[in-house]
Design an enzyme around this catalytic site. Structure first.
Site, PDB file in Angstrom:
ATOM      1  N   CYS A  66      10.227  11.240 -70.363  1.00 32.30           N
ATOM      2  CA  CYS A  66       9.036  11.630 -69.657  1.00 32.30           C
ATOM      3  C   CYS A  66       7.715  11.532 -70.335  1.00 32.30           C
ATOM      4  O   CYS A  66       7.694  11.741 -71.780  1.00 32.30           O
ATOM      5  CB  CYS A  66       8.702  13.166 -69.130  1.00 32.30           C
ATOM      6  SG  CYS A  66      10.347  13.646 -68.119  1.00 32.30           S
ATOM      7  N   SER A  67       6.486  11.045 -69.859  1.00 26.15           N
ATOM      8  CA  SER A  67       5.424  10.871 -70.899  1.00 26.15           C
ATOM      9  C   SER A  67       5.093  12.400 -71.550  1.00 26.15           C
ATOM     10  O   SER A  67       5.247  13.362 -70.811  1.00 26.15           O
ATOM     11  CB  SER A  67       4.176  10.565 -70.072  1.00 26.15           C
ATOM     12  OG  SER A  67       4.051  11.333 -69.064  1.00 26.15           O
ATOM     13  N   CYS A 122      -4.643   9.577 -63.100  1.00 24.29           N
ATOM     14  CA  CYS A 122      -4.076   8.853 -64.209  1.00 24.29           C
ATOM     15  C   CYS A 122      -4.738   7.683 -64.604  1.00 24.29           C
ATOM     16  O   CYS A 122      -4.869   6.923 -65.381  1.00 24.29           O
ATOM     17  CB  CYS A 122      -2.581   8.884 -64.368  1.00 24.29           C
ATOM     18  SG  CYS A 122      -2.022  10.458 -64.445  1.00 24.29           S
ATOM     19  N   HIS A 159       0.294  10.757 -73.226  1.00 22.18           N
ATOM     20  CA  HIS A 159      -0.352  10.414 -72.059  1.00 22.18           C
ATOM     21  C   HIS A 159      -1.536  11.704 -71.884  1.00 22.18           C
ATOM     22  O   HIS A 159      -1.417  12.337 -70.994  1.00 22.18           O
ATOM     23  CB  HIS A 159       0.615  10.534 -70.757  1.00 22.18           C
ATOM     24  CG  HIS A 159      -0.028  10.221 -69.472  1.00 22.18           C
ATOM     25  ND1 HIS A 159      -1.119   9.426 -69.318  1.00 22.18           N
ATOM     26  CD2 HIS A 159       0.497  10.506 -68.259  1.00 22.18           C
ATOM     27  CE1 HIS A 159      -1.552   9.350 -68.200  1.00 22.18           C
ATOM     28  NE2 HIS A 159      -0.472   9.876 -67.407  1.00 22.18           N
TER      29      HIS A 159
END
Lengths: 405, 132
Positions: free
Chosen positions: A223-224, A87, A353
């Site tokens: 949560c992303s 990430c 994301h």
């Protein structure tokens, strides 16, 4: 001054679902956008770093985005670095270009991150597999005879980062489910002002706490969001910038620090990833390099891949005293009208994301405010900001950015 | 009784069952996987040491959403076994925040994970609440 590297142009696509466009389409939109924003042309780019983590349609596999992008927007023959660092991929691409400029190989370079992640589901899960059937044969580094996900802990990201937040809660005896949910409430509220966020709906605390539980204490909105998107930045040396037009110089943003760290050994780090130490190390190096203290920051975009992660990064980035993350949040400081706004973009929980795009998109958000171009969500008078990402494994990127004087 | 094999090679199915760590002879860092060298001090000599079977829950999550085939909910945790951190599930108690708490005392427990085509059982481990 002459050693400085600046952001000359930067852009991100709207994050969301793009069923009809491939990764190269998204990367091309971001790259051409950044080049236009910089007021230069493709032929001025001396190096290209392209980040992509998952591969996918339009590519032959991961690690092939750079040349595929060139085929669509300009095959100039310059060196290409295909970058992959979990990430932290986008931040790593940005830093790769910065290093090439610092090394004197070129004056101007382009960093791109693009990802298609819509519908990717749970990341990190190796899948189940039954323990029954063929004869048990030990394999791998722990001699396992059956899959371990769900039998010895969890390999899924929501569960790993849930434990990161719960460990902090245990260490300092503060926090818990509702506190984490309130962090998510903040970021979803912030997202309503960001037209490029994947989700822009304000959610109440009750809605967040009563949504589908993914991995306690992280419910789904904590949560992303898996989504598609791209971002890109054009970097320029300070020396070259001096010879550019006044308007380019006015909008340029100084990269006062660019730091990448990996996780040093700590007890338990191979049991539960230690995302704290490498973030703290990166922050310390960045503050020193920039000559900036945490209290000087006007805004922070940090890697809230889960609500549980945002809390620990308040501490890791030294936005509070050690152990003071809960108190910092309770004070209201990290809301957009607070003393130190965090994730005014909506954060990964609502903005989304798309892995490789995230690192440059966080930098874009900060630049947007430093340039005074953030419209409805502008943090007034922003002069200095910090962008942080973390990739599990682990890699941490921290960039400190300052407005042109 | 069916023949049994451990789910992982660091689980020893003696009486009582226990976990075995590879401890660096130089700096005493402990690991559960096959080692090339020590990540902390770079030494390359290890000895096997038994890990204490009682500990305290330092962190946990209750996983309700997992890959297909993984039974949910389950509790994934980090247990501090007298200074050695161990990854494992909390078992033999309901998977909810009323029954699993930070700091709770737990002890190692084993269970049969599955049976292969020759009738051999794989035995896994978890941690169960220590007080009754």
């Amino acid at each position: 001054m002459t050693d400085d590297v600046w952001i000359l142009g930067i852009t991100m696509t709207k994050f969301g679902k793009y069923p009809d466009r491939d990764i190269v389409d998204l990367a091309a939109e971001a790259a051409r956008g950044a080049i236009a924003d910089a007021g230069i042309g493709m032929s001025d780019i001396g190096v290209l770093a392209a980040g992509n983590y998952m591969g996918g349609d339009g590519l032959l596999g991961p690690g092939r985005l750079g040349q595929a992008l060139q085929k669509q927007i300009g095959q100039t023959g310059v060196p290409v670095y295909n970058v992959m660092n979990a990430c932290a991929t986008g931040a790593t691409a940005l830093r790769t270009v910065l290093m090439a400029i610092k090394a004197g190989e070129t004056d101007i370079g382009l960093a791109v991150g693009a990802e298609k992640l819509s519908g990717a589901g749970l990341l990190g899960s190796g899948g189940a597999g039954k323990a029954d059937g063929a004869e048990f044969t030990p394999s791998g580094r722990v001699g396992q005879v059956a899959p371990l996900d769900g039998r010895i802990g969890t390999e899924t990201m929501p569960g790993v980062f849930a434990q990161v937040g719960m460990e902090y809660t245990h260490r300092y005896g503060k926090g818990g489910f509702e506190l984490f949910a309130r962090i998510s409430e903040k970021n979803h509220a912030h997202s309503t002002l960001n037209p490029l966020a994947a989700y822009t709906k304000r959610l109440t605390l009750d809605q967040i706490m009563n949504d589908v539980m993914v991995a306690y204490p992280n419910t789904r909105p904590m949560c992303s969001a898996n989504c598609d998107g791209a971002s890109a930045a054009v970097l320029v040396s300070g020396e070259r910038l001096k010879r550019m037009d006044p308007d380019q110089r006015r909008r340029a943003v100084k990269i006062s620090a660019s730091v990448l760290t990996s996780d040093p050994w700590t007890e338990a780090c191979q049991v539960l990833p230690d995302i704290n130490t490498l973030t703290r190390n990166a922050a310390e190096q960045a503050y020193t390099a920039a000559g900036v203290a945490p209290e000087d920051l006007d805004l922070v975009e940090l890697h809230d891949c889960f609500a549980t992660a945002e809390l620990v990064h308040y501490d890791n980035l030294m936005l509070c005293e050690p152990g003071g993350a809960v108190d910092l949040f309770e004070s209201g400081a990290t809301w957009r009208d607070g003393r130190l706004p965090v994730n005014v973009s909506g954060g990964l929980q609502s903005k989304g994301h798309p892995i490789a795009a995230t690192g440059i998109a966080n930098v874009w958000e900060v630049c947007h405010h430093l340039r005074g171009e953030a419209g409805d969500r502008q943090i007034d008078g922003a002069r200095v900001g910090l962008a942080h990402v973390i990739g599990l494994g682990s890699a941490c990127g921290v960039h400190i950015l300052e407005r042109a004087a | 009784m069916a023949q049994q094999v451990p789910l992982v090679d660091y689980l020893v199915l003696d009486e009582p069952p226990h976990l075995l760590a590879h401890e660096c002879t130089q700096c005493r860092a402990r690991y559960f996987d096959h080692r090339n060298a020590c990540a902390r001090c770079f030494g390359a000599e290890f000895r096997d040491v038994a890990v204490v079977g009682e500990g305290e829950v330092r962190s946990f999550t209750i996983v309700s959403f997992a890959a297909p085939g993984v039974a949910v909910p389950f509790v994934a945790a980090v247990v501090d076994c007298d200074g050695t951190s161990v990854k494992g599930n909390i078992i033999n108690t309901p998977s909810d925040p009323d029954h699993v708490r930070l700091g709770m005392k737990v002890r190692l427990a084993t269970y049969v994970v599955g049976t292969d085509s020759s009738g051999t059982e794989a035995v896994g481990f978890g941690f169960e609440p220590a007080q009754v």
